[in-house]
Design an enzyme around this catalytic site. Structure first.
Site, PDB file in Angstrom:
ATOM      1  N   ARG A 305       1.027  -1.142  -0.030  1.00 38.51           N
ATOM      2  CA  ARG A 305       0.036  -0.020  -0.011  1.00 38.51           C
ATOM      3  C   ARG A 305       0.772   1.268   0.005  1.00 38.51           C
ATOM      4  O   ARG A 305       1.462   1.544   1.016  1.00 38.51           O
ATOM      5  CB  ARG A 305      -0.983  -0.090   1.300  1.00 38.51           C
ATOM      6  CG  ARG A 305      -2.096   0.887   1.018  1.00 38.51           C
ATOM      7  CD  ARG A 305      -3.127   0.717   2.373  1.00 38.51           C
ATOM      8  NE  ARG A 305      -3.617  -0.531   2.299  1.00 38.51           N
ATOM      9  CZ  ARG A 305      -4.702  -1.038   1.746  1.00 38.51           C
ATOM     10  NH1 ARG A 305      -5.408   0.015   1.083  1.00 38.51           N
ATOM     11  NH2 ARG A 305      -5.169  -2.172   1.693  1.00 38.51           N
ATOM     12  N   ARG A 419       2.319  -4.880  -7.137  1.00 36.99           N
ATOM     13  CA  ARG A 419       1.787  -6.072  -6.763  1.00 36.99           C
ATOM     14  C   ARG A 419       2.208  -7.262  -7.233  1.00 36.99           C
ATOM     15  O   ARG A 419       2.208  -8.443  -6.635  1.00 36.99           O
ATOM     16  CB  ARG A 419       0.318  -5.977  -6.324  1.00 36.99           C
ATOM     17  CG  ARG A 419      -0.173  -4.960  -5.301  1.00 36.99           C
ATOM     18  CD  ARG A 419      -1.289  -5.212  -4.710  1.00 36.99           C
ATOM     19  NE  ARG A 419      -1.793  -4.141  -3.504  1.00 36.99           N
ATOM     20  CZ  ARG A 419      -2.621  -3.973  -2.707  1.00 36.99           C
ATOM     21  NH1 ARG A 419      -3.568  -5.326  -2.653  1.00 36.99           N
ATOM     22  NH2 ARG A 419      -2.691  -3.278  -1.813  1.00 36.99           N
TER      23      ARG A 419
END
Length: 456
Positions: A305, A419
């Site tokens: 994040r 990711r």
């Protein structure tokens, strides 16, 4: 609340003052006429979203708008009629009558600005209220309050042996000496990273591989869009005004994009396309910027994040009758990335309480992360119906029938590059601490087989 800013950027701006004002040319993001015709259906859709019924309030606001509009129009119509009567009185040399009529015109002119202001304000109140209401979910979307109500749509297991556990990506990256959070923090604060050497190249390889697949095999047109956009673009895709705290403001007139969905979808704003042009399919690899204001304390370690990250975005513009098929097609395009990387993943249909604000239906692709021993989102593919198109005034002319109709818009991650990097590192790690390069990425890595050379 977390509010770290990039160097040179000012703080997140207050709520847009222009959204909903008299200068906005976009139609309402919900059709008030449709709400009037079937208020029960509108309220039921909101109930499935976990919201209270709003149709009565919205209809009352629309009534107030109509009343204010009628008053302003009546004032103008009376002034127009009086102008003709004054001309007739003067022609008849009835100066007394002309003077009387002119006095009434003066009074009406004096009242006019207040009536016009009331009309504008009534329209703004209705539009602002409509702008704050999320899209209505498709009937087939499962009902639920949060992520626990999501339903597995399908799953894919790669040909490689699935790792049940392993080192987390930041443990591997820091051991390599190629993932530096401390240097990033000194420059920019928390939630940034510096990638070096082969990890930087691996991230670049992933992005290029995704673009090549989407453009070469999936029919998307590559776009290099601006990453600074104005208020209108952010409003069009519904980042503003509701999610302003999650955005980074750049100067007085621009925002840094949170996703390339914003510029790619806005390519058709204020346009009328021909049906023959549709579908339009766009893809872009861009940096993305998110303040993550609502995620304090979540995923503070590593790259999951970040305030700044790279993502390949997919956007489709299509007709209403083709949007459901296009949604499945887009999902398949995103899945193809993970299949070629031979990663284990599952597709989840998000429930009504976990969908995004602008979405009618959303699929999340969650990839297995052995370092965390769980699945994590790597792509989200949504069909928005005409919700964004109304905010952007994006339409098309059907081959048959009269009048322009709103297009349907779709967006999806194809996929999040950071990711994907995490997933590759954790799933391709070896007992000796090295990371094997997936076969489809080797041409982009100069033939390198592994990332190794861990620090002691």
């Amino acid at each position: 609340m977390l509010r770290r800013l990039m160097p040179g950027l000012v703080g997140v701006a207050p709520m847009l003052q222009s959204v909903g004002d008299s200068q906005r040319t976009e139609p309402p993001m919900h059709d008030i006429r449709a709400i009037r015709e079937n208020p029960q259906a509108f309220d039921e859709a909101l109930r499935r979203r976990g919201l209270d019924a709003l149709s009565a309030e919205l209809i009352a606001l629309d009534d107030a708008r109509k009343t204010a509009t009628s008053a302003a129009q009546a004032n103008q119509e009376r002034r127009n009629a009086l102008a003709k009567e004054i001309g007739g009185a003067k022609k008849a040399k009835d100066e007394a009558r002309a003077a009387e009529l002119m006095e009434e015109v003066a009074r009406l002119k004096e009242e006019g600005p207040a009536l016009e202001a009331a009309q504008t304000e009534a329209g703004k109140v209705l539009d602002d209220r409509l702008a704050a209401i999320p899209n209505r979910p498709n009937p087939e979307v499962p009902e639920g309050a949060d992520e626990h109500g999501n339903v597995e749509h399908r799953a894919f297991s790669g040909s490689r042996t699935k790792l049940a556990t392993g080192r987390q990506h930041f443990e591997l990256g820091e051991a390599f000496g190629l993932m530096d959070f401390e240097a990033a923090s000194r420059m920019s604060g928390a939630r940034f990273v510096v990638l070096k050497g082969q990890l930087a190249r691996l991230e670049r390889a992933l992005g290029q591989f995704m673009l090549d697949l989407h453009t070469g095999e999936h029919g998307y047109t590559e776009v290099a869009p601006p990453i600074l956009v104005r208020d209108e673009a952010m409003f069009g895709t519904a980042q503003l005004p509701k999610f302003r705290d999650d955005q980074f403001r750049a100067g007085e007139e621009h925002w840094l994009i949170p996703t390339a969905e914003v510029p790619l979808t806005n390519l058709v704003r204020e346009s009328i396309l021909s049906e023959d042009e549709l579908p339009l399919r766009f893809t872009a690899l861009t940096p993305c910027f998110r303040a993550e204001a609502g995620s304090a304390g979540r995923d503070t370690r590593g790259m999951l994040r970040q305030h700044q990250f790279n993502k390949v975005e997919l956007v489709s513009i299509t007709t209403p009758d083709q949007s459901a098929n296009e949604h499945e097609r887009m999902l398949g395009s995103a899945e193809a990335i993970l299949k070629k990387l031979d990663l284990t993943y599952r597709v989840m249909t998000l429930c009504t309480g976990d969908m995004g604000f602008a979405s009618q239906k959303t699929y999340d692709i969650e990839v297995w992360m052995p370092g965390q021993e769980t699945f994590r989102e790597i792509s989200s593919c949504s069909v928005c119906g005409d919700f964004q198109a109304r905010r952007m005034n994006a339409r098309y002319r059907p081959k048959e029938g009269k009048g322009a109709q709103f297009v349907h818009t779709l967006n999806g991650s194809g996929v999040a590059v950071g990711r994907a990097l995490i997933a590759v590192m954790e799933n391709y790690q070896n007992p000796d601490g090295s990371v094997t390069i997936p076969s489809v990425l080797k041409p982009y890595m100069g033939g390198i087989e592994k990332i190794e050379g861990l620090k002691s």
